[in-house]
Design a protein around this motif. Sequence first.
Motif, PDB file in Angstrom:
ATOM      1  N   THR A 263       0.948  -1.108  -0.256  1.00  0.00           N
ATOM      2  CA  THR A 263      -0.016   0.170   0.030  1.00  0.00           C
ATOM      3  C   THR A 263       0.722   1.249   0.108  1.00  0.00           C
ATOM      4  OG1 THR A 263      -0.287  -0.132   2.354  1.00  0.00           O
ATOM      5  CG2 THR A 263      -2.108  -1.086   1.072  1.00  0.00           C
TER       6      THR A 263
ATOM      7  N   LEU B 280      -4.112   6.145   0.330  1.00  0.00           N
ATOM      8  CA  LEU B 280      -5.278   5.147   0.968  1.00  0.00           C
ATOM      9  C   LEU B 280      -4.728   4.852   2.235  1.00  0.00           C
ATOM     10  CD1 LEU B 280      -7.451   3.235   0.308  1.00  0.00           C
ATOM     11  CD2 LEU B 280      -5.877   1.603  -0.676  1.00  0.00           C
ATOM     12  N   SER B 281      -5.523   5.313   3.023  1.00  0.00           N
ATOM     13  CA  SER B 281      -5.129   5.116   4.631  1.00  0.00           C
ATOM     14  C   SER B 281      -6.449   5.375   5.422  1.00  0.00           C
ATOM     15  CB  SER B 281      -3.960   6.302   5.123  1.00  0.00           C
ATOM     16  OG  SER B 281      -4.396   7.731   5.015  1.00  0.00           O
TER      17      SER B 281
ATOM     18  N   ARG C  89      -8.960   2.819   3.886  1.00  0.00           N
ATOM     19  CA  ARG C  89      -8.161   1.824   3.594  1.00  0.00           C
ATOM     20  C   ARG C  89      -8.513   0.356   4.224  1.00  0.00           C
ATOM     21  NH1 ARG C  89      -4.042  -1.265   6.045  1.00  0.00           N
ATOM     22  NH2 ARG C  89      -2.598  -2.461   4.959  1.00  0.00           N
ATOM     23  N   SER C  90      -9.399   0.574   5.650  1.00  0.00           N
ATOM     24  CA  SER C  90      -9.449  -0.621   6.187  1.00  0.00           C
ATOM     25  C   SER C  90     -11.103  -1.226   5.493  1.00  0.00           C
ATOM     26  CB  SER C  90     -10.121  -0.305   7.738  1.00  0.00           C
ATOM     27  OG  SER C  90     -10.804  -1.445   8.186  1.00  0.00           O
TER      28      SER C  90
ATOM     29  N   LEU D 247      -9.596  -2.798   1.849  1.00  0.00           N
ATOM     30  CA  LEU D 247      -8.227  -3.779   1.766  1.00  0.00           C
ATOM     31  C   LEU D 247      -8.719  -4.751   2.802  1.00  0.00           C
ATOM     32  CD1 LEU D 247      -5.453  -1.470   0.720  1.00  0.00           C
ATOM     33  CD2 LEU D 247      -6.798  -2.972  -0.621  1.00  0.00           C
TER      34      LEU D 247
ATOM     35  N   ALA E 104     -10.291  -3.904  -4.161  1.00  0.00           N
ATOM     36  CA  ALA E 104     -10.635  -2.324  -3.376  1.00  0.00           C
ATOM     37  C   ALA E 104     -11.174  -1.483  -4.613  1.00  0.00           C
ATOM     38  CB  ALA E 104      -9.207  -2.044  -3.013  1.00  0.00           C
TER      39      ALA E 104
END
Length: 238
Positions: free
Chosen positions: A2, A8-9, A13-14, A17, A139
Motif C-alpha cells: 500500500t 489510501l489510509s 483503507r480498512s 482492503l 478495492a
Amino acid sequence: MTDRLPALSGPLRSWLLVETSDDKAIEVISKSPMLRSEAAMLMPMLRQEALRPAQPEEIMLIVKSREQIFGDLRMERSEVEWTAFWADYFEALSGLTAASIETGMVAYIALPDSEWAPKPGKLAHLAKTTPTCGRFTRAYNRARAAVVASQKAAQPKPVVEDRPSPEEVKAMVAKTLATLAETPAAKAAAARKKALRPTPSAPLPAGSTMSAEMRAMLEARKVIPPIDREPYQYGEAA
C-alpha cells in the motif's frame, strides 16, 4: 504494497482492503459522504494499481516463497545461473499482475504432478487462465460499487400515474357534460332553442325531392311546369 498509494489510509483503507465482506464495505462507504468522496477520488489510482504489471522483485518473491515446497528452488547455482533462471520468468510473466501470478502459482501447487517448481511458460499460462481478484482489484470494485450505489439512492423515484379505465373516462365525460348543462349559459341556449318555431313543411309528393310549397312557388313563377298539366312551353304568352 500500500506504500504506492499513500492517500489510501485510515478508515477507507480498512474498508477497501481489510474488510472481508464486500457487501458490508460497499454499504458503509456508500452511506458515508466522506468515505464515498475519498473513494471516488482514489478510483483512478486504485484501477491503475490493480492493472500494474508485476515488477521483477515481486515475481522473485512469489516464486521463492515456495522454496519449502519445491526443492529445486533451493539448489545451489552460480550468480550467472540464477540470472538466467530468473530472466526466463521475467520474460514469460511480463505484463501480468502480481495477483494473477500468485493465483497461477496457487493453481499450479494444486496440480497432482507439481513436484518441481513451475516452468515459466506453465506459470504464465495458469496466471492468464485462472480467475483472480487481487487486493487492489477488489478495492477498486468496492469503491466503484459504493459510488454507483449512492448515485442510485440519490435519484428520485419515478412517479407512476394510474391511468383511468375506458369506463371511468366515459363516466367523467358524462359528469362533465351534465355539469356544463346546468350552467346559466347552457340553460339560456336550451330555452332559446325550445322557443324557436319549426318551419312548416308539407310532405314531398311521391317521387319528388322538392317540398310541395317550393314546387307551388316555382310553378306560380312558371319556372317549372305543373306536375298535373301539360308541360309548360317556355316563352309562351301568359
